[in-house]
Design a protein around this motif. Structure first.
Motif, PDB file in Angstrom:
ATOM      1  N   ALA A 296      80.697 -73.263  55.301  1.00  0.00           N
ATOM      2  CA  ALA A 296      81.904 -72.490  55.022  1.00  0.00           C
ATOM      3  C   ALA A 296      82.277 -71.687  56.262  1.00  0.00           C
ATOM      4  CB  ALA A 296      81.675 -71.548  53.832  1.00  0.00           C
ATOM      5  N   PRO A 297      83.536 -71.285  56.401  1.00  0.00           N
ATOM      6  CA  PRO A 297      83.928 -70.468  57.557  1.00  0.00           C
ATOM      7  C   PRO A 297      83.070 -69.211  57.670  1.00  0.00           C
ATOM      8  CG  PRO A 297      85.867 -71.247  56.394  1.00  0.00           C
ATOM      9  CD  PRO A 297      84.687 -71.613  55.538  1.00  0.00           C
ATOM     10  N   ARG A 298      82.829 -68.810  58.904  1.00  0.00           N
ATOM     11  CA  ARG A 298      81.952 -67.661  59.137  1.00  0.00           C
ATOM     12  C   ARG A 298      82.437 -66.868  60.348  1.00  0.00           C
ATOM     13  NH1 ARG A 298      75.341 -67.714  60.222  1.00  0.00           N
ATOM     14  NH2 ARG A 298      75.204 -65.525  60.870  1.00  0.00           N
ATOM     15  N   PHE A 299      82.189 -65.578  60.321  1.00  0.00           N
ATOM     16  CA  PHE A 299      82.528 -64.692  61.434  1.00  0.00           C
ATOM     17  C   PHE A 299      81.274 -64.374  62.228  1.00  0.00           C
ATOM     18  CE2 PHE A 299      82.660 -60.172  62.837  1.00  0.00           C
ATOM     19  CZ  PHE A 299      83.579 -60.324  63.867  1.00  0.00           C
ATOM     20  N   LEU A 300      81.397 -64.389  63.567  1.00  0.00           N
ATOM     21  CA  LEU A 300      80.303 -63.971  64.432  1.00  0.00           C
ATOM     22  C   LEU A 300      80.768 -62.809  65.298  1.00  0.00           C
ATOM     23  CD1 LEU A 300      78.502 -67.124  65.948  1.00  0.00           C
ATOM     24  CD2 LEU A 300      77.733 -65.649  64.076  1.00  0.00           C
ATOM     25  N   GLN A 301      80.023 -61.709  65.265  1.00  0.00           N
ATOM     26  CA  GLN A 301      80.256 -60.603  66.196  1.00  0.00           C
ATOM     27  C   GLN A 301      79.313 -60.818  67.367  1.00  0.00           C
ATOM     28  OE1 GLN A 301      82.528 -57.868  66.034  1.00  0.00           O
ATOM     29  NE2 GLN A 301      81.820 -57.721  68.161  1.00  0.00           N
ATOM     30  N   MET A 302      79.859 -61.306  68.477  1.00  0.00           N
ATOM     31  CA  MET A 302      79.025 -61.628  69.624  1.00  0.00           C
ATOM     32  C   MET A 302      78.553 -60.339  70.302  1.00  0.00           C
ATOM     33  SD  MET A 302      79.061 -64.864  69.331  1.00  0.00           S
ATOM     34  CE  MET A 302      78.111 -65.248  70.820  1.00  0.00           C
ATOM     35  N   THR A 303      77.326 -60.399  70.825  1.00  0.00           N
ATOM     36  CA  THR A 303      76.788 -59.256  71.569  1.00  0.00           C
ATOM     37  C   THR A 303      76.696 -59.559  73.061  1.00  0.00           C
ATOM     38  OG1 THR A 303      74.557 -60.039  70.997  1.00  0.00           O
ATOM     39  CG2 THR A 303      75.526 -58.323  69.607  1.00  0.00           C
ATOM     40  N   THR A 304      76.391 -60.792  73.418  1.00  0.00           N
ATOM     41  CA  THR A 304      76.385 -61.208  74.828  1.00  0.00           C
ATOM     42  C   THR A 304      77.004 -62.594  74.930  1.00  0.00           C
ATOM     43  OG1 THR A 304      74.197 -62.279  74.745  1.00  0.00           O
ATOM     44  CG2 THR A 304      74.249 -59.910  75.261  1.00  0.00           C
ATOM     45  N   VAL A 305      77.722 -62.822  76.019  1.00  0.00           N
ATOM     46  CA  VAL A 305      78.326 -64.131  76.298  1.00  0.00           C
ATOM     47  C   VAL A 305      78.326 -64.332  77.805  1.00  0.00           C
ATOM     48  CG1 VAL A 305      80.357 -65.608  76.055  1.00  0.00           C
ATOM     49  CG2 VAL A 305      79.876 -63.907  74.302  1.00  0.00           C
ATOM     50  N   ARG A 306      77.824 -65.468  78.255  1.00  0.00           N
ATOM     51  CA  ARG A 306      77.847 -65.742  79.696  1.00  0.00           C
ATOM     52  C   ARG A 306      77.806 -67.243  79.946  1.00  0.00           C
ATOM     53  NH1 ARG A 306      72.841 -67.092  81.844  1.00  0.00           N
ATOM     54  NH2 ARG A 306      71.006 -66.614  80.575  1.00  0.00           N
ATOM     55  N   GLU A 307      78.206 -67.626  81.154  1.00  0.00           N
ATOM     56  CA  GLU A 307      78.168 -69.031  81.540  1.00  0.00           C
ATOM     57  C   GLU A 307      76.767 -69.416  81.983  1.00  0.00           C
ATOM     58  OE1 GLU A 307      81.603 -70.922  83.616  1.00  0.00           O
ATOM     59  OE2 GLU A 307      82.176 -68.842  84.009  1.00  0.00           O
ATOM     60  N   GLN A 308      76.396 -70.648  81.663  1.00  0.00           N
ATOM     61  CA  GLN A 308      75.132 -71.204  82.145  1.00  0.00           C
ATOM     62  C   GLN A 308      75.363 -72.695  82.396  1.00  0.00           C
ATOM     63  OE1 GLN A 308      71.183 -69.910  80.727  1.00  0.00           O
ATOM     64  NE2 GLN A 308      70.848 -72.041  80.130  1.00  0.00           N
ATOM     65  N   GLY A 309      75.666 -73.018  83.638  1.00  0.00           N
ATOM     66  CA  GLY A 309      75.991 -74.407  83.959  1.00  0.00           C
ATOM     67  C   GLY A 309      77.305 -74.817  83.313  1.00  0.00           C
ATOM     68  N   ASP A 310      77.275 -75.930  82.581  1.00  0.00           N
ATOM     69  CA  ASP A 310      78.483 -76.451  81.941  1.00  0.00           C
ATOM     70  C   ASP A 310      78.733 -75.858  80.558  1.00  0.00           C
ATOM     71  OD1 ASP A 310      78.932 -78.083  84.123  1.00  0.00           O
ATOM     72  OD2 ASP A 310      77.830 -79.779  83.263  1.00  0.00           O
ATOM     73  N   VAL A 311      77.837 -75.016  80.080  1.00  0.00           N
ATOM     74  CA  VAL A 311      77.982 -74.469  78.734  1.00  0.00           C
ATOM     75  C   VAL A 311      78.086 -72.949  78.786  1.00  0.00           C
ATOM     76  CG1 VAL A 311      76.734 -76.390  77.685  1.00  0.00           C
ATOM     77  CG2 VAL A 311      75.484 -74.312  78.347  1.00  0.00           C
ATOM     78  N   ILE A 312      78.435 -72.382  77.630  1.00  0.00           N
ATOM     79  CA  ILE A 312      78.441 -70.929  77.438  1.00  0.00           C
ATOM     80  C   ILE A 312      77.287 -70.592  76.512  1.00  0.00           C
ATOM     81  CG2 ILE A 312      79.774 -68.958  76.629  1.00  0.00           C
ATOM     82  CD1 ILE A 312      81.002 -70.401  79.024  1.00  0.00           C
TER      83      ILE A 312
END
Length: 219
Positions: free
Chosen positions: A92-108
């Motif tokens: 089912a749809p879900r909400f995420l409150q992100m705490t950290t986000v960064r690039e690592q190579g070709d992915v996040i």
């Protein structure tokens, strides 16, 4: 018009799904052992994933026509054995409150509140990631988000209709508009590929929903 509007989608935690949600990537795997996730962005410049810490998820789409594989050949004797536990998956749809986000190579890679271990993260594998369009940073002059170009009408300098932008194709150094003229009575649909570069694009008006291109009907 009856004045009624479509009710907003309210998630289990009370968060309202944004009406301007744009799909920007897919969760491809867990990352680390503390609930991190890996996301494959749809854009080579994934600013949409950094512009907000509010991510919205939808379950993976099942491929059209997908069939389950038979467990045994017809006529073969059945052998009873314990069924393996199916891995948990987002349903089912879900909400995420992100705490950290960064690039690592070709992915996040990132972490979020409520994702505390690898099992929690693996349950989100395949989920579709959306963010609110209103959270996107303002682009530079003469730069456009692909989502804003979808649906615009493309005409040439003579005012001839070249098609409506169906999507954009990345070809390395630049993007290409895929413009489609729908099929009409006695005529097949027409598709044109127009490089989205200044040599061929005269103007873009989001307000008028129109792109003017230096392009002929017979190109």
């Amino acid at each position: 018009m009856n004045g009624r509007t479509t009710p907003s989608l309210v998630l289990d935690d009370g968060v309202v799904w944004p009406e301007d949600a744009v799909e920007v990537g897919r969760i491809v795997d867990a990352w680390g052992v503390k609930g991190g996730i890996k996301v494959m962005p749809f854009s080579s410049d994934p600013q949409a994933l950094f512009c907000t810490k509010k991510w919205f998820l939808r379950p993976p789409e099942q491929a059209a026509g997908a069939l389950s594989r038979p467990s045994a050949k017809v006529g073969a004797p059945s052998v009873a054995k314990p069924a393996a536990a199916a891995p948990a998956r987002l349903t089912a749809p879900r909400f995420l409150q992100m705490t950290t986000v960064r690039e690592q190579g070709d992915v996040i890679v990132g972490t979020a509140e409520g994702l505390d271990d690898r099992n929690d993260a693996e349950a989100l594998k395949g989920a579709r990631v959306f963010v609110s369009r209103s959270a996107f940073p303002t682009p530079e002059p003469d730069e456009y988000y692909w989502i804003d170009l979808i649906g615009l009408n493309v005409v040439n300098r003579q005012g001839e209709f070249l098609g409506q932008v169906a999507d954009l194709m990345a070809t390395g150094p630049h993007s290409v508009l895929r413009c489609v003229v729908p099929a009409a009575e006695g005529q097949d649909a027409v598709e044109r590929l127009i490089p989205f570069v200044s040599a061929y694009i005269d103007s873009v008006s989001l307000a008028d929903k129109r792109i003017v291109a230096d392009w002929g009907l017979d190109y």
